[in-house]
Structures are given as structure tokens and as C-alpha cells.
Design an enzyme around this catalytic site. Structure first.
Site: not given
Ligand code: SF4
Length: 232
Positions: A106, A215
């Protein structure tokens, strides 16, 4: 160069970056407190700098509202860069929220790919990381080569502490995300962020309950490649 800038003020580092890279210099912001401090500095040094936000579609409303406040206060129109697919399309394609099944995928699709595209034609980017935020960030140079995005990466606040950042916000009345007043110490996408208790690590509320800590934007790895999706 990084050694020489180690003792420089963030404003001096930004001034050097703008003189060195001109309009090939850009900044990514998630509107965190550090990013807001840099935006205030840029408004005084080079308000025409191209600044963008990775608009994953999962950001908090309070985060997005800062975009308007930055425009109103500093005249900087932060560009909201979106991934290829809307949240609805993306979740339909993958049979549900990918942040639950494979958050690395994602983040790759909704952040890293978008930053890779934004990097095209640029030579340098500013990040708002601080060395004392996490062990992963402790070695961040002031100026280094970002081999993931093929850009010079400049971290003007690498040497700053959380206290210095918040002192600057208060001293200059810089807008900040109101969620910080509700115990959200570090704010990313809403599905992957929770408030933290006193004594918890600054980034404990990010991807809480998983091994994931970053991330991938600020980790020193090879250029972005799609992570293996265990569900495919
Ligand atoms: S932080 Fe969460 S919702 Fe945002 S891109 Fe990464 S996995 Fe997806």
C-alpha cells in the site's frame, strides 16, 4: 558538504540548497510539525519552491486542512499528488483495504511510486526528518545521496530536537495539526496511525502492532520495486 552544513542553521541549509539547485529543488511534506517549520522558513527564503504532498487518499481531514492554512498564511500552494487509483478503485482491485493485508504494498503504491514520479526532472528534495525520531533516522546526513529516488536529499532539521521544533511553532505561531493536541505524536494515514500514551515512543502510533516502522520514503534501500504481495 554535509560536514560543513552540520553546524549550519536550517535556514542556511535551505538557502544553500536553493542557490545550488534552483527550481530543481523540491520538498515533500506530510504537514507534520517539522514540515510546517520548514514551510515557514521557505516562505521567507524561497516561497516559489515547488512543494508537494503524497495524497494517499487516507489522510486525516485535519491534515488536508493544513494545505489551505499554508496557502493562506505563507502563499505556498502545496501540490496534492495522488496515486494512480482512487481509494475506491484500489480497494476494489485488491478485494479490500491493502493497508490491512500488505501495508508495504500500500505504501509502495500510494507513496513511493508517487514520489518517484515527482522526482523526475528534479535534482534535490528536502525532507523534514530529525535524527532523534527513531533509530532508522539516526544516521540521516544533512545532505546525502538518496539512491532510492536518485536525488540529493537535504534534511535541514536533522540536528533539531522535538523541543526545538515545537518552540519554533509556538514562537512564530506556525499552524499545526490539531490532532497533536489529542495525543497523536506522529501522524500519517488514518488507518495506520493511533494516538500514543505518555512514555511511548514518538512513532509508536504508526503501524502499531506490526513490524513496520517506516513507509519506505526514508530508508536507505535500492530504487523502489514492488514488494511481494502475499495475496497474489
Ligand atoms: S500509511 Fe497505511 S494507508 Fe497510508 S499508504 Fe501506507 S499502508 Fe497505505
Amino acid at each position: 558538504m554535509s560536514d560543513r552544513l552540520e553546524t549550519a542553521k536550517p535556514e542556511e541549509i535551505l538557502t544553500w540548497a536553493i542557490e545550488r539547485f534552483g527550481d530543481k529543488f523540491t520538498m515533500a511534506t506530510a504537514f507534520g510539525p517539522e514540515g510546517m517549520v520548514i514551510l515557514e522558513m521557505l516562505s521567507r527564503i524561497s516561497p516559489s519552491t515547488y512543494v508537494f504532498n503524497l495524497d494517499t487518499g487516507y489522510q486525516f481531514r485535519e491534515t488536508l486542512e493544513l494545505r489551505d492554512k499554508v496557502l493562506e498564511r505563507y502563499g505556498i500552494a502545496v501540490d496534492l499528488l495522488k496515486p494512480e487509483h482512487s481509494v475506491e478503485e484500489y480497494e476494489r482491485i485488491h478485494g479490500g483495504p491493502v493497508y490491512k493485508s500488505n501495508p508495504n504494498q500500500c505504501c509502495f503504491d500510494r507513496k513511493l511510486k508517487v514520489l518517484s514520479n515527482a522526482a523526475l526532472g528534479r535534482h534535490a528534495w528536502a525532507s523534514a526528518i530529525r535524527r532523534d525520531q527513531s533509530p532508522d533516522r539516526a544516521r540521516a546526513p544533512i545532505v546525502g545521496w538518496d539512491r532510492k529516488f536518485h536525488l540529493v536529499k537535504i534534511s535541514p532539521l536533522a540536528n533539531w530536537t522535538k523541543k526545538l521544533v515545537w518552540n519554533r511553532i509556538i514562537d512564530r505561531g506556525i499552524p499545526y495539526n490539531p490532532l497533536h493536541d489529542q495525543d497523536y505524536k506522529s501522524i500519517g494515514c488514518w488507518p495506520c496511525t493511533r494516538a500514543t500514551a505518555d512514555g511511548e515512543d514518538e512513532r509508536a502510533g504508526r503501524w502499531s502492532g506490526t513490524e513496520k516502522k517506516e513507509c519506505g520514503l526514508h530508508t536507505d534501500e535500492e530504487p523502489p520495486q514492488a514488494p511481494i504481495n502475499p495475496n497474489l
